[in-house]
Design an enzyme around this catalytic site. Structure first.
Site, PDB file in Angstrom:
ATOM      1  N   PRO A 148       5.992 121.916   9.132  1.00  0.00           N
ATOM      2  CA  PRO A 148       7.320 122.509   9.072  1.00  0.00           C
ATOM      3  C   PRO A 148       7.797 122.877   7.679  1.00  0.00           C
ATOM      4  O   PRO A 148       7.551 122.164   6.712  1.00  0.00           O
ATOM      5  CB  PRO A 148       8.225 121.415   9.679  1.00  0.00           C
ATOM      6  CG  PRO A 148       7.457 120.163   9.552  1.00  0.00           C
ATOM      7  CD  PRO A 148       6.005 120.558   9.672  1.00  0.00           C
ATOM      8  N   ASN A 149       8.494 124.001   7.659  1.00  0.00           N
ATOM      9  CA  ASN A 149       9.178 124.547   6.484  1.00  0.00           C
ATOM     10  C   ASN A 149       8.246 125.150   5.436  1.00  0.00           C
ATOM     11  O   ASN A 149       8.719 125.741   4.463  1.00  0.00           O
ATOM     12  CB  ASN A 149      10.105 123.493   5.833  1.00  0.00           C
ATOM     13  CG  ASN A 149      11.239 123.118   6.756  1.00  0.00           C
ATOM     14  OD1 ASN A 149      11.896 123.988   7.307  1.00  0.00           O
ATOM     15  ND2 ASN A 149      11.455 121.831   6.967  1.00  0.00           N
TER      16      ASN A 149
ATOM     17  N   ARG B 214      12.279 129.349  -1.890  1.00  0.00           N
ATOM     18  CA  ARG B 214      13.232 128.347  -2.380  1.00  0.00           C
ATOM     19  C   ARG B 214      12.455 127.203  -3.038  1.00  0.00           C
ATOM     20  O   ARG B 214      11.282 127.017  -2.779  1.00  0.00           O
ATOM     21  CB  ARG B 214      14.051 127.761  -1.226  1.00  0.00           C
ATOM     22  CG  ARG B 214      14.929 128.783  -0.569  1.00  0.00           C
ATOM     23  CD  ARG B 214      15.978 128.135   0.307  1.00  0.00           C
ATOM     24  NE  ARG B 214      16.848 129.156   0.867  1.00  0.00           N
ATOM     25  CZ  ARG B 214      16.603 129.815   2.001  1.00  0.00           C
ATOM     26  NH1 ARG B 214      15.528 129.547   2.679  1.00  0.00           N
ATOM     27  NH2 ARG B 214      17.429 130.734   2.437  1.00  0.00           N
TER      28      ARG B 214
ATOM     29  N   TYR C  57       7.725 123.240  -5.444  1.00  0.00           N
ATOM     30  CA  TYR C  57       6.556 123.725  -4.688  1.00  0.00           C
ATOM     31  C   TYR C  57       5.833 124.899  -5.335  1.00  0.00           C
ATOM     32  O   TYR C  57       4.827 125.365  -4.807  1.00  0.00           O
ATOM     33  CB  TYR C  57       6.985 124.096  -3.264  1.00  0.00           C
ATOM     34  CG  TYR C  57       7.550 122.913  -2.497  1.00  0.00           C
ATOM     35  CD1 TYR C  57       6.752 121.809  -2.218  1.00  0.00           C
ATOM     36  CD2 TYR C  57       8.874 122.886  -2.080  1.00  0.00           C
ATOM     37  CE1 TYR C  57       7.256 120.715  -1.538  1.00  0.00           C
ATOM     38  CE2 TYR C  57       9.389 121.793  -1.389  1.00  0.00           C
ATOM     39  CZ  TYR C  57       8.577 120.716  -1.127  1.00  0.00           C
ATOM     40  OH  TYR C  57       9.072 119.630  -0.448  1.00  0.00           O
TER      41      TYR C  57
ATOM     42  N   ASN D  49      -1.805 120.322   5.736  1.00  0.00           N
ATOM     43  CA  ASN D  49      -0.547 119.971   5.065  1.00  0.00           C
ATOM     44  C   ASN D  49       0.467 119.743   6.184  1.00  0.00           C
ATOM     45  O   ASN D  49       1.029 120.696   6.728  1.00  0.00           O
ATOM     46  CB  ASN D  49      -0.067 121.056   4.104  1.00  0.00           C
ATOM     47  CG  ASN D  49       1.181 120.604   3.341  1.00  0.00           C
ATOM     48  OD1 ASN D  49       1.862 119.642   3.749  1.00  0.00           O
ATOM     49  ND2 ASN D  49       1.496 121.268   2.252  1.00  0.00           N
TER      50      ASN D  49
ATOM     51  N   ALA E 264       6.703 117.440   6.450  1.00  0.00           N
ATOM     52  CA  ALA E 264       7.429 116.187   6.676  1.00  0.00           C
ATOM     53  C   ALA E 264       6.899 115.405   7.871  1.00  0.00           C
ATOM     54  O   ALA E 264       7.110 114.182   7.953  1.00  0.00           O
ATOM     55  CB  ALA E 264       8.914 116.482   6.846  1.00  0.00           C
TER      56      ALA E 264
ATOM     57  N   HIS F 120       5.102 112.201   7.242  1.00  0.00           N
ATOM     58  CA  HIS F 120       5.828 110.949   6.988  1.00  0.00           C
ATOM     59  C   HIS F 120       6.325 110.292   8.273  1.00  0.00           C
ATOM     60  O   HIS F 120       6.732 109.134   8.247  1.00  0.00           O
ATOM     61  CB  HIS F 120       7.039 111.217   6.082  1.00  0.00           C
ATOM     62  CG  HIS F 120       6.714 111.988   4.849  1.00  0.00           C
ATOM     63  ND1 HIS F 120       5.783 111.562   3.918  1.00  0.00           N
ATOM     64  CD2 HIS F 120       7.168 113.190   4.383  1.00  0.00           C
ATOM     65  CE1 HIS F 120       5.693 112.451   2.938  1.00  0.00           C
ATOM     66  NE2 HIS F 120       6.517 113.451   3.203  1.00  0.00           N
TER      67      HIS F 120
ATOM     68  N   GLU G   1      -5.997 115.691   4.046  1.00  0.00           N
ATOM     69  CA  GLU G   1      -4.539 115.832   3.947  1.00  0.00           C
ATOM     70  C   GLU G   1      -4.199 116.416   2.573  1.00  0.00           C
ATOM     71  O   GLU G   1      -4.707 115.932   1.557  1.00  0.00           O
ATOM     72  CB  GLU G   1      -3.897 114.445   4.116  1.00  0.00           C
ATOM     73  CG  GLU G   1      -2.389 114.430   3.990  1.00  0.00           C
ATOM     74  CD  GLU G   1      -1.821 113.002   4.088  1.00  0.00           C
ATOM     75  OE1 GLU G   1      -2.598 112.026   4.279  1.00  0.00           O
ATOM     76  OE2 GLU G   1      -0.591 112.864   3.967  1.00  0.00           O
TER      77      GLU G   1
ATOM     78  N   HIS H 201      -0.898 117.760   0.124  1.00  0.00           N
ATOM     79  CA  HIS H 201       0.519 118.013  -0.169  1.00  0.00           C
ATOM     80  C   HIS H 201       0.591 118.746  -1.501  1.00  0.00           C
ATOM     81  O   HIS H 201      -0.085 118.351  -2.461  1.00  0.00           O
ATOM     82  CB  HIS H 201       1.316 116.709  -0.263  1.00  0.00           C
ATOM     83  CG  HIS H 201       1.363 115.950   1.023  1.00  0.00           C
ATOM     84  ND1 HIS H 201       2.238 116.264   2.038  1.00  0.00           N
ATOM     85  CD2 HIS H 201       0.612 114.920   1.475  1.00  0.00           C
ATOM     86  CE1 HIS H 201       2.042 115.445   3.055  1.00  0.00           C
ATOM     87  NE2 HIS H 201       1.056 114.614   2.736  1.00  0.00           N
ATOM     88  N   LEU H 202       1.417 119.761  -1.542  1.00  0.00           N
ATOM     89  CA  LEU H 202       1.580 120.518  -2.788  1.00  0.00           C
ATOM     90  C   LEU H 202       2.155 119.629  -3.880  1.00  0.00           C
ATOM     91  O   LEU H 202       1.707 119.649  -5.028  1.00  0.00           O
ATOM     92  CB  LEU H 202       2.526 121.700  -2.548  1.00  0.00           C
ATOM     93  CG  LEU H 202       1.993 122.767  -1.589  1.00  0.00           C
ATOM     94  CD1 LEU H 202       3.150 123.557  -1.000  1.00  0.00           C
ATOM     95  CD2 LEU H 202       1.037 123.687  -2.316  1.00  0.00           C
TER      96      LEU H 202
ATOM     97  N   ARG I 141       8.159 111.247  -5.681  1.00  0.00           N
ATOM     98  CA  ARG I 141       9.403 111.802  -5.140  1.00  0.00           C
ATOM     99  C   ARG I 141      10.227 110.697  -4.460  1.00  0.00           C
ATOM    100  O   ARG I 141      10.087 109.528  -4.775  1.00  0.00           O
ATOM    101  CB  ARG I 141       9.053 112.964  -4.196  1.00  0.00           C
ATOM    102  CG  ARG I 141       8.309 114.099  -4.932  1.00  0.00           C
ATOM    103  CD  ARG I 141       8.090 115.299  -4.054  1.00  0.00           C
ATOM    104  NE  ARG I 141       9.356 115.884  -3.620  1.00  0.00           N
ATOM    105  CZ  ARG I 141       9.451 116.803  -2.646  1.00  0.00           C
ATOM    106  NH1 ARG I 141       8.352 117.224  -2.030  1.00  0.00           N
ATOM    107  NH2 ARG I 141      10.629 117.279  -2.308  1.00  0.00           N
TER     108      ARG I 141
END
Ligand code: CA2
Length: 145
Positions: A11-12, A19, A24, A75, A78, A81, A100, A102-103, A109
């Site tokens: 997602p996203n 944005r 990212y 990827n 969210a 998590h 897996e 993640h950027l 974070r």
């Protein structure tokens, strides 16, 4: 040529490049797809590249990849998590390797990003290298095939 590598995005991630470039980077998902296809070609592989905002569809694709792919670059966004269902789906397709990606460095974070539901069932985890992480994951899969 072996079965394609499925590069699955959660997602996203369709918002990339529009944005939050500070977190990212400036590349769009279309740019990342082009980079993956170029790298895959150099490695003698092909790529099936997809993105969804829907957890169930992501799980359908993991199951499909379990039948039809040589491996997955995932990827999970969210859902990484939160999703026990995604954890179960990855387990269910063993021994198809899943990497897996993640950027961002999820460990640098917010605390709620520090845990991944999928890390314990994937072959390996790459985070914090931006889009290069996808290429590193393809390189790693190519070594295993
Ligand atoms: O670092 C990553 O690749 C993440 O998987 C990205 C997810 C985030 O929830 C994970 O904790 C880490 C979010 C992707 C959202 O992408 C956006 C892009 C531009 C604007 C807003 C969100």
């Amino acid at each position: 040529m072996p079965n394609p590598i499925y590069v699955l995005n959660g997602p996203n991630l369709n918002l990339l490049g529009k944005r939050e470039p500070g977190i990212y980077g400036g590349q769009s998902l279309v740019d990342i797809e082009a980079g993956c296809k170029e790298r895959a070609k150099e490695l003698g592989l092909s790529v099936e590249f997809r993105q969804t905002n829907h957890e169930g569809l992501l799980i359908d694709w993991v199951q499909e990849a379990g039948e039809q792919s040589a491996g997955i670059v995932l990827n999970p966004g969210a859902y990484g998590h939160t999703s026990i269902a995604l954890h179960d789906a990855i387990r269910a397709i063993a021994p198809v390797p899943v990497i897996e990606v993640h950027l961002s460095n999820i460990h640098a974070r917010e605390p709620f990003r520090h845990h991944s539901m999928v890390s314990s069932v994937v072959e390996g985890l790459i985070c914090g290298f931006g889009p290069i992480g996808y290429m590193l994951a393809l390189d790693a899969l190519a070594q295993r095939l």
